[in-house]
Design an enzyme around this catalytic site. Structure first.
Site, PDB file in Angstrom:
ATOM      1  N   LYS A 156       0.855  -1.192   0.000  1.00 22.03           N
ATOM      2  CA  LYS A 156       0.000   0.000   0.000  1.00 22.03           C
ATOM      3  C   LYS A 156       0.887   1.236   0.000  1.00 22.03           C
ATOM      4  CE  LYS A 156      -4.459   0.810   0.006  1.00 22.03           C
ATOM      5  NZ  LYS A 156      -5.551  -0.041  -0.515  1.00 22.03           N
ATOM      6  N   THR A 198     -14.846  -2.550  -7.926  1.00 20.37           N
ATOM      7  CA  THR A 198     -14.942  -2.784  -6.475  1.00 20.37           C
ATOM      8  C   THR A 198     -16.412  -2.865  -6.058  1.00 20.37           C
ATOM      9  OG1 THR A 198     -12.848  -1.643  -6.176  1.00 20.37           O
ATOM     10  CG2 THR A 198     -14.216  -1.903  -4.214  1.00 20.37           C
TER      11      THR A 198
HETATM   12  P1  NAD Z   1     -13.113   7.667  -2.833  1.00 15.82           P
HETATM   13  O1  NAD Z   1     -12.081   8.680  -2.533  1.00 15.82           O
HETATM   14  O2  NAD Z   1     -13.567   7.528  -4.231  1.00 15.82           O
HETATM   15  O3  NAD Z   1     -14.412   7.910  -1.913  1.00 15.82           O
HETATM   16  C1  NAD Z   1     -14.379   8.004  -0.521  1.00 15.82           C
HETATM   17  C2  NAD Z   1     -15.761   8.472  -0.088  1.00 15.82           C
HETATM   18  O4  NAD Z   1     -15.855   8.391   1.333  1.00 15.82           O
HETATM   19  C3  NAD Z   1     -16.066   9.925  -0.462  1.00 15.82           C
HETATM   20  O5  NAD Z   1     -17.416  10.015  -0.891  1.00 15.82           O
HETATM   21  C4  NAD Z   1     -15.896  10.671   0.866  1.00 15.82           C
HETATM   22  O6  NAD Z   1     -16.662  11.855   0.918  1.00 15.82           O
HETATM   23  C5  NAD Z   1     -16.430   9.615   1.814  1.00 15.82           C
HETATM   24  N1  NAD Z   1     -16.036   9.797   3.207  1.00 15.82           N
HETATM   25  C6  NAD Z   1     -14.840  10.138   3.719  1.00 15.82           C
HETATM   26  N2  NAD Z   1     -14.921  10.209   5.059  1.00 15.82           N
HETATM   27  C7  NAD Z   1     -16.207   9.891   5.397  1.00 15.82           C
HETATM   28  C8  NAD Z   1     -16.923   9.771   6.626  1.00 15.82           C
HETATM   29  N3  NAD Z   1     -16.329   9.992   7.788  1.00 15.82           N
HETATM   30  N4  NAD Z   1     -18.231   9.418   6.558  1.00 15.82           N
HETATM   31  C9  NAD Z   1     -18.862   9.193   5.400  1.00 15.82           C
HETATM   32  N5  NAD Z   1     -18.228   9.284   4.213  1.00 15.82           N
HETATM   33  C10 NAD Z   1     -16.932   9.624   4.210  1.00 15.82           C
HETATM   34  O7  NAD Z   1     -12.526   6.285  -2.250  1.00 15.82           O
HETATM   35  P2  NAD Z   1     -12.891   4.808  -2.707  1.00 15.82           P
HETATM   36  O8  NAD Z   1     -11.898   4.394  -3.710  1.00 15.82           O
HETATM   37  O9  NAD Z   1     -14.345   4.694  -2.956  1.00 15.82           O
HETATM   38  O10 NAD Z   1     -12.512   4.017  -1.371  1.00 15.82           O
HETATM   39  C11 NAD Z   1     -13.428   3.870  -0.273  1.00 15.82           C
HETATM   40  C12 NAD Z   1     -12.998   2.693   0.560  1.00 15.82           C
HETATM   41  O11 NAD Z   1     -12.980   1.524  -0.259  1.00 15.82           O
HETATM   42  C13 NAD Z   1     -11.583   2.800   1.160  1.00 15.82           C
HETATM   43  O12 NAD Z   1     -11.545   2.150   2.409  1.00 15.82           O
HETATM   44  C14 NAD Z   1     -10.743   2.029   0.176  1.00 15.82           C
HETATM   45  O13 NAD Z   1      -9.543   1.536   0.751  1.00 15.82           O
HETATM   46  C15 NAD Z   1     -11.711   0.913  -0.182  1.00 15.82           C
HETATM   47  N6  NAD Z   1     -11.391   0.250  -1.437  1.00 15.82           N
HETATM   48  C16 NAD Z   1     -11.417   0.927  -2.611  1.00 15.82           C
HETATM   49  C17 NAD Z   1     -11.100   0.253  -3.787  1.00 15.82           C
HETATM   50  C18 NAD Z   1     -11.146   0.922  -5.117  1.00 15.82           C
HETATM   51  O14 NAD Z   1     -10.955   0.232  -6.131  1.00 15.82           O
HETATM   52  N7  NAD Z   1     -11.427   2.197  -5.216  1.00 15.82           N
HETATM   53  C19 NAD Z   1     -10.760  -1.108  -3.747  1.00 15.82           C
HETATM   54  C20 NAD Z   1     -10.768  -1.758  -2.526  1.00 15.82           C
HETATM   55  C21 NAD Z   1     -11.089  -1.075  -1.373  1.00 15.82           C
END
Ligand code: NAD
Length: 428
Positions: free
Chosen positions: A103, A187
């Site tokens: 990571k 995802t």
């Molecule tokens: P992103 O940046 O696209 O979105 C994150 C979202 O979370 C945003 O809408 C933000 O406003 C919201 N957020 C932040 N803090 C918050 C809170 N306290 N309460 C409510 N909403 C909140 O990120 P993403 O890629 O969608 O990733 C989200 C999660 O999924 C992370 O934990 C990431 O590690 C995990 N993840 C993402 C992927 C991927 O392919 N994008 C793959 C595996 C896991």
């Protein structure tokens, strides 16, 4: 403050009860293989030089090159990046992908940067970590507040450094820059497949089952959109600014369109709008959303969201962990006591890394697949690994999380013992 990595390691204790591990495996899984901390100088638009802190952690590479996203967030810390690299190691093994876990992250609020500052930061970060990444060594991807455009800049910078095109160094790239069709929604799509397999197993009817989704970014939005299309009723969504609720159900596509109208940030890469800007829905606090009486609580934001302080208030009977580490180990015990099942992150959000794997395969082969092929292979892979874990739950009467870890750790342990020399020492 509590260490997220120490908490993450507690999950292994449960696994050790059901599976005899050699000391070699236990010892290896306690320590990340490489932790790189870098200072990234960036020339800002006003001429000042600003230095940002970044990390790249490779946890274990016994099963293959390491794989894991890059996060841009003001709260990024080494402890967080190590935890995320540990979960990636388990996740790649749960999905039986030929990768170890890694990571990366930069301590930054990317919304405060201009587009050019963001590009310079991203390119300079790659310059700082170029010696430890590569298509056969360590392959980054997007995570929170990073996206395909940023991956494209990074792949281009790596090609400049190496003086050759090596698209397999990074996944989640734009489709025009050798990215894979279907990666953007992978995802969320993968998470929906796991939920559907569970619903089928339990012989539940998905029609009108209610969902509340915390986090409306890449993962949460695509999940909500696809779940809505399949007949689930999304009654609440939240982002970092708050939450909205509608008993009749929301249309995730329309909520996103509205959120995107407010793209008045400096960088134009992130939208300044929030789901809360939608006047026609009831606004509730983020905390209230987690306590809604819904069928499924979907956590798609950040880690440590359900903890010992609020786990007792969760009314949903099922939690779907799309974010990494959104439920602490203390909360796990409280939820189990209250009969709440948790479909765990290391399985649920693995659609992203699975299609990243497909992208890496396509880059290395130089042969690109139709979107239908990508989605079809993703569905089959998610279904197969999810059902293996559901079988283990029934066979051993253990939690879904313990079963997933058991499955992943068995594969890692097999690889470690095949490469180890312990037996020779014992014989000597
Ligand atoms: P992103 O940046 O696209 O979105 C994150 C979202 O979370 C945003 O809408 C933000 O406003 C919201 N957020 C932040 N803090 C918050 C809170 N306290 N309460 C409510 N909403 C909140 O990120 P993403 O890629 O969608 O990733 C989200 C999660 O999924 C992370 O934990 C990431 O590690 C995990 N993840 C993402 C992927 C991927 O392919 N994008 C793959 C595996 C896991």
């Amino acid at each position: 403050m509590k260490s997220t990595f120490e908490d993450a390691q507690k999950r292994l204790t449960n696994v050790f009860r059901y599976f005899e591990l050699t000391d070699d495996v236990r010892e290896k899984l306690k320590h990340p293989k490489l932790c790189l901390s870098v200072s990234i100088p960036v020339r800002m638009d006003d001429g000042r030089l600003k230095v940002f802190t970044g990390y790249r952690v490779q946890f274990d590479n016994t099963r293959g090159p390491t794989k894991g996203g890059i996060r841009y967030h003001p709260d990024v810390s080494l402890d967080e990046v190590i935890s995320l690299s540990f979960w990636m190691t388990i996740k790649c093994a749960v999905m039986n992908l030929p990768f170890g876990g890694a990571k990366g992250g930069i301590v930054v609020n990317p919304k405060s940067l201009s587009r050019l500052e963001l590009e310079r930061l991203s390119r300079n970060y790659i310059r700082e970590i170029a010696d430890v990444i590569g298509p056969k060594r360590d392959i980054p991807a997007p995570d929170v507040y990073t996206n395909a455009t940023i991956m494209g800049w990074m792949a281009d910078e790596y090609a400049n450094i190496k003086r050759q095109q090596l698209p397999g160094v990074i996944t989640g790239k734009p489709v025009h820059l050798n990215g894979s069709l279907g990666r953007e929604s992978a995802t969320g799509r993968g998470a929906l497949h796991v939920l559907q397999e569970w619903v089928n197993r339990k012989k539940l009817n998905p029609q009108q089952r209610t969902l509340a989704v915390q986090g409306f970014g890449n993962a949460g939005y695509h999940f909500a959109r696809l779940a809505h299309d399949e007949g689930f009723k999304v009654v609440a969504v939240s982002d970092s600014k708050g939450a909205i609720f509608s008993e009749e159900g929301l249309e995730p596509g329309k909520v996103m369109d509205h959120k995107q109208e407010h793209k008045d940030l400096k960088s134009m890469m992130y939208c300044d709008g929030s789901v809360c800007d939608l006047q026609r829905y009831k606004k509730i606090s983020s905390e209230e959303m987690l306590e809604l009486d819904v069928d499924v609580l979907v956590l798609a934001a950040l880690e440590n969201q359900i903890h010992k302080g609020n786990a007792g208030q969760v009314k949903a009977k099922l939690i779907l962990e799309i974010a990494n580490g959104p439920v602490t180990s203390e909360a796990d015990a409280i939820l189990a006591g209250n009969g709440v099942s948790v479909l765990p992150d290391v399985l649920v959000n693995a659609g992203g890394v699975t299609v990243s794997y497909f992208e890496w395969v396509q880059n290395r082969a130089g042969l690109y697949w139709e979107e239908e092929t990508v989605n079809d292979r993703l569905r089959k892979k998610m279904g197969k690994e999810a059902n293996t874990i559901f079988d283990l739950v029934e066979e051993k009467s253990i939690s879904l999380r313990t079963a997933a870890y058991l499955q992943g750790v068995k594969r890692i342990a097999g690889a470690i013992s095949e490469t180890g020399t312990r037996e020779y020492f014992q014989e000597g």
